[in-house]
Design a protein around this motif. Structure first.
Motif, short mmCIF file in Angstrom:
data_model
loop_
_atom_site.label_atom_id
_atom_site.label_comp_id
_atom_site.label_asym_id
_atom_site.label_seq_id
_atom_site.Cartn_x
_atom_site.Cartn_y
_atom_site.Cartn_z
N ALA A 102 2.60 1.41 -9.85
CA ALA A 102 2.60 0.33 -8.88
C ALA A 102 1.23 -0.31 -8.73
O ALA A 102 1.13 -1.50 -8.41
N ASP A 103 0.18 0.45 -8.99
CA ASP A 103 -1.17 -0.10 -8.92
C ASP A 103 -1.42 -1.06 -10.09
O ASP A 103 -2.07 -2.09 -9.92
N GLN A 140 0.32 -1.99 1.35
CA GLN A 140 0.43 -3.16 0.50
C GLN A 140 1.80 -3.78 0.66
O GLN A 140 2.80 -3.07 0.85
N SER A 141 1.84 -5.09 0.55
CA SER A 141 3.10 -5.82 0.66
C SER A 141 3.16 -6.87 -0.45
O SER A 141 2.24 -7.67 -0.59
N PHE A 142 4.24 -6.83 -1.23
CA PHE A 142 4.46 -7.79 -2.31
C PHE A 142 5.90 -8.29 -2.25
O PHE A 142 6.72 -7.78 -1.48
N ASN A 143 6.20 -9.27 -3.09
CA ASN A 143 7.56 -9.80 -3.19
C ASN A 143 7.99 -9.85 -4.65
O ASN A 143 7.19 -10.22 -5.52
N TRP A 144 9.25 -9.51 -4.89
CA TRP A 144 9.81 -9.70 -6.22
C TRP A 144 10.23 -11.16 -6.37
O TRP A 144 11.42 -11.50 -6.38
N THR A 152 3.02 2.32 0.93
CA THR A 152 2.09 3.03 1.83
C THR A 152 1.43 4.16 1.04
O THR A 152 2.06 4.80 0.19
N ASN A 153 0.18 4.41 1.38
CA ASN A 153 -0.61 5.39 0.64
C ASN A 153 -1.52 6.12 1.61
O ASN A 153 -2.37 5.51 2.27
N ALA A 154 -1.37 7.43 1.70
CA ALA A 154 -2.25 8.27 2.52
C ALA A 154 -2.81 9.37 1.64
O ALA A 154 -2.06 9.99 0.86
N HIS A 155 -4.12 9.61 1.74
CA HIS A 155 -4.72 10.61 0.87
C HIS A 155 -5.87 11.30 1.57
O HIS A 155 -6.46 10.75 2.52
N PHE A 188 2.49 8.95 -1.40
CA PHE A 188 2.72 7.55 -1.71
C PHE A 188 4.22 7.26 -1.56
O PHE A 188 5.06 8.07 -2.00
N GLY A 189 4.54 6.12 -0.95
CA GLY A 189 5.94 5.78 -0.75
C GLY A 189 6.12 4.28 -0.58
O GLY A 189 5.16 3.50 -0.64
#
Length: 574
Positions: A356-357, A178-182, A205-208, A230-231
């Motif tokens: 963050a979700d 995911q990519s967002f901006n403040w 980034t999320n790996a599960h 998650f990071g």
């Protein structure tokens, strides 16, 4: 053998003879008295009924003769020929062809791209493998925003499952980015020159990997396992491992369903919001939850308790919690009125992933601890108003310690996310009184409708308000299959007023006392319409935020205005 009439006649004659004899005797005894006697006229009521089958004192009792009825039939020649029966013609609905796979692509305003692919393949009987890919992105372009406001959300999930007679199991894994901006810079405190000097991009980034097994027979019923990494691009990282299993224990011929769980969470942020130290957090939760179910006619009661042991490994501190786990339901009037209620609680594991979700604009400086939900007492009614209309009304009272509340971070103008454009977490003890009502209509397979409304009253211990929690929430969902080809739907959301806080901690500001702000309520309306070209191909048009209001869900972060998107879906089999 006498019949009834003969027997009755004898009775009448004997009665008349005795009467005359009596009168003659009276004449002899009283010669001076003259009595005129009317001849006796018997009536039917004077007779008594003789049983059809009388009881005889003879050693042998006669048996009533069985009467048989017969008719004499003779063959008759006839030329009549009945018409042959013919079944009525019933219009059968066309059988819907179901496909295992589909692909969707749509493009729209704000350079929005929406894509989704789902693939499923049956290897053998009961053995399947599937894949799901999704992508949603936009180039941004919100009015009056000084920085980039684009976003991206892409993920891929793979799974393998096997179904057997006695048990089934699934293993799955996935990766997401995911990519967002403040982009929520506090205006008019900052201008375009300041915005151009900032790097407000924030990537997650999320790996599960997950696993699940369910067993039909035996004491052990099933288990679930989860591992997630998650990071972000700010050096933050979090690991979570969760394992749970369920078993049925037999105590004095009674079944007690018991769940055992293990939940580990550990992570770190490179620095806190003041940029003075690293933030580390780690804890282990071990829980056991036995539940006994009691059923009596229309009453169902689940009696249970949750025992949780918490070891905060970072702070070297341990705690033990006991929570109620009780629920009940009672059918007052079949399925039309069902009363339900209960008292439950639990230790909620907060995480960077969950925060963050819910709010992608959080800063990578969070202090993370669990929430102690001491109890959540609720009661209500649910059921059906008719065969197609269902309802549910309820009220609840909840008490939580260390409830996580989002607040706008203070303005310090030190980091890219410290310009009033990010959010932190504040913990407080909060009680919540809530009322909820739902109404759902399922007229037929072609039309469904759902309406939901909620009202909240909050009470905080230390904070002035329950930050960013609305007092009213309402929603509406509708789907309608107009005919074989056309379909449509709509969704509407209303969120009431929220409170947030703003504080400016720059040294150039004389007063840095926090200021309470009110975020206006907002209404978001969405609709879509589509057309099935054939069994495989469909096209659609979607409209989002049709009111066109650039409302702010979070402080300083207006959303995109009215949006339109057009695309198509293709279904297929391998």
């Amino acid at each position: 053998m006498f019949n009834k009439k003969q027997f009755l006649l004898i009775i009448i004659v004997l009665a008349t003879t005795l009467t005359f004899a009596q009168e003659r005797e009276q004449d002899t005894l009283n010669p001076d008295v003259i009595n005129v006697i009317k001849p006796y006229t018997p009536t039917i009521s004077d007779a008594f009924k003789v049983k059809e089958v009388p009881t005889l004192d003879d050693e042998e009792t006669s048996t009533k003769k069985e009467v048989k009825y017969n008719i004499f039939s003779f063959p008759v020649a006839s030329t009549f020929t009945p018409a042959k029966g013919k079944a009525a013609v019933v219009d059968k609905a066309k059988k819907v062809k179901l496909f295992d796979n589909y692909a969707t692509l749509g493009v729209g305003t704000y350079t929005t791209i929406l894509g989704e692919v789902y693939l499923n393949h049956e290897i053998n009987n009961g053995e399947n493998i599937s894949a799901h890919l999704s992508h949603h992105s936009s180039a941004g372009g919100i009015d009056d925003v000084l920085t980039n406001d684009d976003f991206l959300d892409s993920k891929i999930d793979l799974s393998y499952s096997q179904l057997n007679n006695d048990f089934n199991w699934t293993v799955a894994g996935g990766f997401g980015m995911q990519s967002f901006n403040w982009y929520g810079l506090q205006q008019p405190l900052f201008n375009q020159v300041t915005a151009n000097s900032l790097d407000v991009g924030h990537n997650y980034t999320n790996a599960h990997i997950t696993g699940e097994v369910n067993i039909e027979d035996g004491i052990f019923k099933g288990a679930n396992v989860l591992f997630r990494r998650f990071g972000d691009n700010q050096g933050s990282g979090e690991n979570r491992f969760k394992l749970s299993g369920t078993a049925d224990l037999y105590i004095s011929d009674e079944i007690v369903s018991t769940e055992v769980s293990l939940d580990y969470l550990g992570g770190n942020f490179e620095n806190n919001y003041a940029n003075t130290a690293e933030v580390n957090y780690s804890n282990i939760q071990v829980g056991i939850a036995p539940t006994y179910q009691l059923k009596r006619d229309d009453l169902t009661v689940d009696l249970g308790v949750v025992l949780t042991y918490l070891n905060n490994t970072e702070a070297s501190k341990s705690s033990f919690f006991i929570y109620p786990n009780i629920s009940a339901s009672y059918r007052l009037v079949d399925e039309y009125i069902v009363a339900f209620g209960g008292v439950k609680g639990g230790l909620i594991q907060n995480s960077y992933y969950n925060f963050a979700d819910q709010n992608p604009f959080v800063s990578p400086t969070l202090f993370i601890v669990p929430t102690d939900q001491q109890y959540n007492a609720y009661a209500g009614l649910k059921g059906k108003l008719s065969n197609t209309l269902g309802y549910a009304v309820s009220g609840s009272y909840k008490s939580e310690k260390n409830k996580a509340l989002y607040t706008n971070n203070p303005l310090t103008a030190v980091q890219d996310y410290t310009y009033g454009n990010s959010f932190g977490i504040t913990y407080d003890d909060v009680t919540t009184l809530a009322f909820k009502g739902e109404l759902s209509a399922d007229v037929n397979r072609n039309f469904t409708l759902g309406i939901k409304g909620e009202y909240f009253v909050y009470n905080t211990k230390n904070e002035a308000e329950a930050w960013n929690l609305p007092d009213i929430k309402a929603s509406l969902f509708m789907d309608y299959q107009i005919n074989e080809h056309w379909f449509t739907g709509a969704s509407m959301f209303f969120v009431g007023e929220r409170k947030d806080v703003f504080s400016d901690l720059r040294t150039t500001v004389i007063s840095n006392e926090p200021t309470m702000l009110s975020l206006d309520s907002y209404f978001d309306a969405n609709a879509h319409v589509g057309y099935h070209v054939n069994d495989r191909i469909s096209v659609f048009v979607k409209g989002n935020n049709l009111i066109g209001e650039n409302y702010t869900k979070w402080q300083n972060t207006p959303v995109q205005g009215i949006q339109f998107l057009a695309g198509g879906t293709y279904k297929f089999d391998f």
